[in-house]
Design a protein around this motif. Structure first.
Motif, PDB file in Angstrom:
ATOM      1  N   VAL A  67       0.853  -1.188   0.000  1.00 44.84           N
ATOM      2  CA  VAL A  67       0.000   0.000   0.000  1.00 44.84           C
ATOM      3  C   VAL A  67       0.890   1.240   0.000  1.00 44.84           C
ATOM      4  N   LYS A  68       0.532   2.236  -0.816  1.00 38.14           N
ATOM      5  CA  LYS A  68       1.260   3.503  -0.828  1.00 38.14           C
ATOM      6  C   LYS A  68       0.385   4.542  -0.146  1.00 38.14           C
ATOM      7  N   ARG A  69       0.984   5.282   0.800  1.00 36.06           N
ATOM      8  CA  ARG A  69       0.256   6.308   1.535  1.00 36.06           C
ATOM      9  C   ARG A  69       1.028   7.621   1.469  1.00 36.06           C
ATOM     10  N   LEU A  70       0.272   8.726   1.514  1.00 34.98           N
ATOM     11  CA  LEU A  70       0.889  10.048   1.604  1.00 34.98           C
ATOM     12  C   LEU A  70       0.792  10.504   3.053  1.00 34.98           C
ATOM     13  N   VAL A  71       1.946  10.818   3.647  1.00 32.37           N
ATOM     14  CA  VAL A  71       2.014  11.207   5.050  1.00 32.37           C
ATOM     15  C   VAL A  71       2.617  12.608   5.145  1.00 32.37           C
ATOM     16  N   GLU A  72       1.990  13.463   5.968  1.00 30.13           N
ATOM     17  CA  GLU A  72       2.544  14.794   6.192  1.00 30.13           C
ATOM     18  C   GLU A  72       3.615  14.709   7.274  1.00 30.13           C
ATOM     19  N   GLN A  73       4.798  15.210   6.957  1.00 35.37           N
ATOM     20  CA  GLN A  73       5.884  15.202   7.934  1.00 35.37           C
ATOM     21  C   GLN A  73       6.401  16.622   8.110  1.00 35.37           C
ATOM     22  N   PRO A  74       6.693  17.009   9.345  1.00 31.58           N
ATOM     23  CA  PRO A  74       7.223  18.362   9.558  1.00 31.58           C
ATOM     24  C   PRO A  74       8.669  18.449   9.062  1.00 31.58           C
ATOM     25  N   SER A  75       8.992  19.585   8.456  1.00 28.14           N
ATOM     26  CA  SER A  75      10.355  19.811   7.976  1.00 28.14           C
ATOM     27  C   SER A  75      10.650  21.312   8.030  1.00 28.14           C
ATOM     28  N   PHE A  76      11.870  21.664   7.670  1.00 27.78           N
ATOM     29  CA  PHE A  76      12.278  23.060   7.684  1.00 27.78           C
ATOM     30  C   PHE A  76      12.778  23.455   6.314  1.00 27.78           C
ATOM     31  N   GLU A  77      12.596  24.726   5.999  1.00 27.02           N
ATOM     32  CA  GLU A  77      13.031  25.241   4.708  1.00 27.02           C
ATOM     33  C   GLU A  77      13.874  26.495   4.973  1.00 27.02           C
ATOM     34  N   MET A  78      14.995  26.608   4.275  1.00 21.90           N
ATOM     35  CA  MET A  78      15.859  27.768   4.439  1.00 21.90           C
ATOM     36  C   MET A  78      15.391  28.869   3.484  1.00 21.90           C
ATOM     37  N   VAL A  79      15.075  30.053   4.066  1.00 25.73           N
ATOM     38  CA  VAL A  79      14.555  31.167   3.281  1.00 25.73           C
ATOM     39  C   VAL A  79      15.452  32.387   3.511  1.00 25.73           C
ATOM     40  N   ASP A  80      15.701  33.164   2.447  1.00 27.27           N
ATOM     41  CA  ASP A  80      16.463  34.413   2.575  1.00 27.27           C
ATOM     42  C   ASP A  80      15.545  35.504   3.123  1.00 27.27           C
ATOM     43  N   GLU A  81      15.964  36.145   4.212  1.00 27.44           N
ATOM     44  CA  GLU A  81      15.180  37.211   4.825  1.00 27.44           C
ATOM     45  C   GLU A  81      15.956  38.515   4.701  1.00 27.44           C
ATOM     46  N   VAL A  82      15.285  39.559   4.233  1.00 29.10           N
ATOM     47  CA  VAL A  82      15.916  40.868   4.061  1.00 29.10           C
ATOM     48  C   VAL A  82      15.565  41.714   5.288  1.00 29.10           C
ATOM     49  N   TYR A  83      16.607  42.349   5.884  1.00 22.76           N
ATOM     50  CA  TYR A  83      16.368  43.232   7.031  1.00 22.76           C
ATOM     51  C   TYR A  83      17.276  44.450   6.896  1.00 22.76           C
ATOM     52  N   THR A  84      16.910  45.496   7.608  1.00 15.71           N
ATOM     53  CA  THR A  84      17.723  46.727   7.558  1.00 15.71           C
ATOM     54  C   THR A  84      18.385  46.934   8.909  1.00 15.71           C
ATOM     55  N   GLU A  85      19.610  47.434   8.851  1.00 13.47           N
ATOM     56  CA  GLU A  85      20.389  47.682  10.061  1.00 13.47           C
ATOM     57  C   GLU A  85      20.959  49.098   9.975  1.00 13.47           C
ATOM     58  N   VAL A  86      21.022  49.760  11.095  1.00 12.48           N
ATOM     59  CA  VAL A  86      21.536  51.137  11.129  1.00 12.48           C
ATOM     60  C   VAL A  86      22.993  51.086  11.587  1.00 12.48           C
ATOM     61  N   GLN A 110      24.335  58.339  10.822  1.00 10.30           N
ATOM     62  CA  GLN A 110      23.632  57.043  10.868  1.00 10.30           C
ATOM     63  C   GLN A 110      23.077  56.725   9.478  1.00 10.30           C
ATOM     64  N   VAL A 111      23.469  55.556   8.946  1.00  5.05           N
ATOM     65  CA  VAL A 111      23.082  55.135   7.597  1.00  5.05           C
ATOM     66  C   VAL A 111      22.366  53.785   7.694  1.00  5.05           C
ATOM     67  N   GLU A 112      21.270  53.662   6.959  1.00  6.90           N
ATOM     68  CA  GLU A 112      20.538  52.378   6.921  1.00  6.90           C
ATOM     69  C   GLU A 112      21.179  51.470   5.880  1.00  6.90           C
ATOM     70  N   VAL A 113      21.503  50.236   6.274  1.00 12.16           N
ATOM     71  CA  VAL A 113      22.128  49.248   5.394  1.00 12.16           C
ATOM     72  C   VAL A 113      21.204  48.025   5.318  1.00 12.16           C
ATOM     73  N   THR A 114      20.888  47.556   4.102  1.00 16.97           N
ATOM     74  CA  THR A 114      20.042  46.354   3.939  1.00 16.97           C
ATOM     75  C   THR A 114      20.942  45.133   3.850  1.00 16.97           C
ATOM     76  N   LYS A 115      20.580  44.106   4.597  1.00 17.89           N
ATOM     77  CA  LYS A 115      21.349  42.856   4.624  1.00 17.89           C
ATOM     78  C   LYS A 115      20.374  41.683   4.477  1.00 17.89           C
ATOM     79  N   THR A 116      20.902  40.528   4.083  1.00 17.90           N
ATOM     80  CA  THR A 116      20.086  39.301   3.987  1.00 17.90           C
ATOM     81  C   THR A 116      20.697  38.241   4.890  1.00 17.90           C
TER      82      THR A 116
END
Length: 136
Positions: A67-86, A110-116
């Motif tokens: 029998v073949k079954r589809l099962v939901e399993q928890p996992s993690f995904e790496m995502v790029d997040e953009v943030y600003t730093e002063v 003071q200068v705002e710099v965007t980083k990921t």
């Protein structure tokens, strides 16, 4: 109930007598045999043997099926997040002194710099699992 009579073809015999006139050379009476066959419809009740499959109690066949079954399993995904730093950066500006003189002045601007950055985001993944199941 009297249906046996209708099962047989019946023959009906009748004699017909024809009378001819005096001028005919044939004898006065002619006899002809006339036969008629009549079929009478009838209904007949018949017992038909019926074969009934018998189930033997206590014997069951078990089988392993893939029998073949589809099962939901928890996992993690790496995502790029953009943030600003002063950040503070040294800079030079022109300042007017009370003597009507323009003087360069150093200060921290003071200068705002965007980083990921990479962030783990929890998700669920559908995974196909092969398993054996007992079927009767």
């Amino acid at each position: 109930q009297g249906t046996e009579v209708f099962n047989i073809k019946t023959d009906v015999d009748k004699q017909r007598t024809l009378k001819l006139g005096p001028a005919d050379p044939v004898p006065h009476t002619v006899t002809r045999r006339h036969t008629r066959q009549v079929e009478v419809p009838y209904e007949k009740e018949v017992k038909v043997p019926v074969k009934v499959p018998k189930v033997v109690p206590g014997k069951k066949a078990y089988r392993q099926v893939k029998v073949k079954r589809l099962v939901e399993q928890p996992s993690f995904e790496m995502v790029d997040e953009v943030y600003t730093e002063v950040e503070e950066v040294p800079a030079v500006r022109h300042k007017t002194v009370w003597v009507e003189k323009i003087v360069p002045e150093r200060y921290m601007k003071q200068v705002e710099v965007t980083k990921t950055r990479k962030v783990k985001v929890p998700t669920t993944v559908l995974q196909e699992i092969e398993d054996f199941e007992t079927v009767s």
